[in-house]
Write a protein that holds these residues in place. Structure first.
Motif, PDB file in Angstrom:
ATOM      1  N   TRP A  94      26.270 -21.659   4.842  1.00 19.01           N
ATOM      2  CA  TRP A  94      25.011 -20.923   4.734  1.00 19.01           C
ATOM      3  C   TRP A  94      24.039 -21.334   5.830  1.00 19.01           C
ATOM      4  CZ3 TRP A  94      24.289 -16.858   1.631  1.00 19.01           C
ATOM      5  CH2 TRP A  94      25.155 -16.683   0.564  1.00 19.01           C
ATOM      6  N   GLN A  96      15.993  -9.595  -1.847  1.00 20.80           N
ATOM      7  CA  GLN A  96      16.487  -8.449  -1.092  1.00 20.80           C
ATOM      8  C   GLN A  96      15.625  -8.178   0.136  1.00 20.80           C
ATOM      9  OE1 GLN A  96      16.927  -5.115  -3.768  1.00 20.80           O
ATOM     10  NE2 GLN A  96      18.407  -6.194  -5.068  1.00 20.80           N
ATOM     11  N   TYR A 101      14.035 -10.571   1.789  1.00 25.97           N
ATOM     12  CA  TYR A 101      14.423 -11.607   2.751  1.00 25.97           C
ATOM     13  C   TYR A 101      15.639 -11.143   3.537  1.00 25.97           C
ATOM     14  CZ  TYR A 101      11.737 -14.977  -0.168  1.00 25.97           C
ATOM     15  OH  TYR A 101      10.780 -15.633  -0.872  1.00 25.97           O
ATOM     16  N   GLU A 102      16.634 -10.608   2.826  1.00 25.22           N
ATOM     17  CA  GLU A 102      17.864 -10.162   3.482  1.00 25.22           C
ATOM     18  C   GLU A 102      17.574  -9.097   4.529  1.00 25.22           C
ATOM     19  OE1 GLU A 102      21.107 -10.985   3.235  1.00 25.22           O
ATOM     20  OE2 GLU A 102      20.728 -12.649   1.874  1.00 25.22           O
ATOM     21  N   ARG A 103      16.760  -8.122   4.163  1.00 22.78           N
ATOM     22  CA  ARG A 103      16.439  -7.045   5.111  1.00 22.78           C
ATOM     23  C   ARG A 103      15.680  -7.593   6.316  1.00 22.78           C
ATOM     24  NH1 ARG A 103      15.390  -4.110   0.241  1.00 22.78           N
ATOM     25  NH2 ARG A 103      13.145  -4.426   0.469  1.00 22.78           N
ATOM     26  N   ARG A 129      25.267 -13.728   6.104  1.00 25.22           N
ATOM     27  CA  ARG A 129      26.110 -14.177   5.010  1.00 25.22           C
ATOM     28  C   ARG A 129      27.230 -15.066   5.557  1.00 25.22           C
ATOM     29  NH1 ARG A 129      24.984 -11.802   0.325  1.00 25.22           N
ATOM     30  NH2 ARG A 129      23.766  -9.867   0.362  1.00 25.22           N
ATOM     31  N   GLY A 149      20.205  -9.188   6.859  1.00 24.96           N
ATOM     32  CA  GLY A 149      21.183  -8.755   5.872  1.00 24.96           C
ATOM     33  C   GLY A 149      22.509  -9.465   5.984  1.00 24.96           C
ATOM     34  N   ASP A 150      23.584  -8.666   6.088  1.00 21.38           N
ATOM     35  CA  ASP A 150      24.935  -9.213   6.048  1.00 21.38           C
ATOM     36  C   ASP A 150      25.246 -10.127   7.219  1.00 21.38           C
ATOM     37  OD1 ASP A 150      25.423  -7.875   3.718  1.00 21.38           O
ATOM     38  OD2 ASP A 150      26.334  -6.143   4.680  1.00 21.38           O
ATOM     39  N   GLN A 171      15.134 -10.840  -7.401  1.00 17.46           N
ATOM     40  CA  GLN A 171      16.089 -10.175  -6.525  1.00 17.46           C
ATOM     41  C   GLN A 171      15.449  -8.975  -5.830  1.00 17.46           C
ATOM     42  OE1 GLN A 171      19.140 -10.819  -5.596  1.00 17.46           O
ATOM     43  NE2 GLN A 171      19.893 -12.375  -7.028  1.00 17.46           N
TER      44      GLN A 171
END
Length: 251
Positions: A14, A235, A237-239, A247, A243-244, A230
């Protein structure tokens, strides 16, 4: 941003994803308390290696030494940020603990800001060096120390560091009628004195008015799928971060 630890985390899948993606703004460092304390009243002191099972004593020491050496904001890893901290950074501060109905703990270092080689921290190290050794599992080098330092400054007629109101970072740890919803339970129908979670953007607006959600060491708990943490925080944070692409590889 520097992720501090007592071991090398750079190979953690991570963490390494962030190191690859943000090499100029994110790094990891291993704590060396003897080096960090070299120019303080604790230099070469045996107190530097005090530990306890909860990591309260050694953890409280590390946050002071790191902030002394580098200056800036210390944020505990059990915190979720909700907005940019820039409006707070004109002041040196620790945080008011919370307003739980329990034994009163006045101040908290989970979110704190001090300048590099701050005179406040210099005085704190003198107090630590001249006082009895901290008791294991206590806040002798945390909440208790901050309060003693604040009172010493007031007694000497020296303007003290500021105290950030608890609601800016600990809004889930207050009275039942005005706290944030529990982040580890499915979304309730109502929160904060009867406000609806299903209708409107009240919770989203509140999260935009505070700066963090402090989770108080609840590492073993998970967030409910599609719960407010979430939807409104993780979500996003991911954007924001890609995002992916951030990961870790499947193991």
């Amino acid at each position: 941003m520097i992720l501090w630890s007592n071991g090398d985390l750079s190979k953690n899948p991570w963490v390494s994803a962030f190191l690859r993606t943000y090499p100029d703004s994110f790094s990891t460092k291993v704590v060396d308390v003897d080096f960090l304390a070299r120019d303080t009243a604790l230099a070469r002191s045996s107190l530097l290696h005090r530990k306890d099972e909860r990591a309260w004593v050694d953890g409280d020491l590390v946050r002071l030494l790191v902030t002394w050496e580098h200056g800036g904001v210390w944020i505990d890893m059990d915190s979720l940020l909700t907005r940019d901290l820039s409006p707070l950074l004109e002041h040196e501060f620790v945080t008011q603990w919370d307003c739980y109905d329990k034994i009163y703990q006045p101040l908290n270092g989970a979110l704190m800001n001090f300048y590099k080689h701050s005179p406040y921290l210099c005085e704190a190290f003198h107090m630590m060096a001249q006082s009895p050794a901290p008791r294991p599992g206590t806040t002798d080098w945390g909440s208790t120390l901050y309060l003693k330092l604040w009172r010493r400054l007031i007694a000497a007629e020296i303007p003290p560091f500021k105290i950030l109101p608890f609601c800016f970072s600990d809004g889930r740890s207050c009275r039942l009628d005005n706290r944030l919803p529990d982040p580890f339970l499915p979304d309730p129908k109502n929160w904060g004195g009867g406000r609806s979670l299903a209708e409107g953007r009240e919770l989203d607006d509140v999260l935009g008015k505070v700066f963090a959600v402090h989770l108080h060491n609840q590492w073993e708990k998970i967030f409910p799928p599609d719960g407010w943490v979430q939807r409104l925080l993780l979500q996003r944070y991911e954007r924001k971060l890609g995002g992916d692409t951030l990961r870790p590889p499947e193991t």
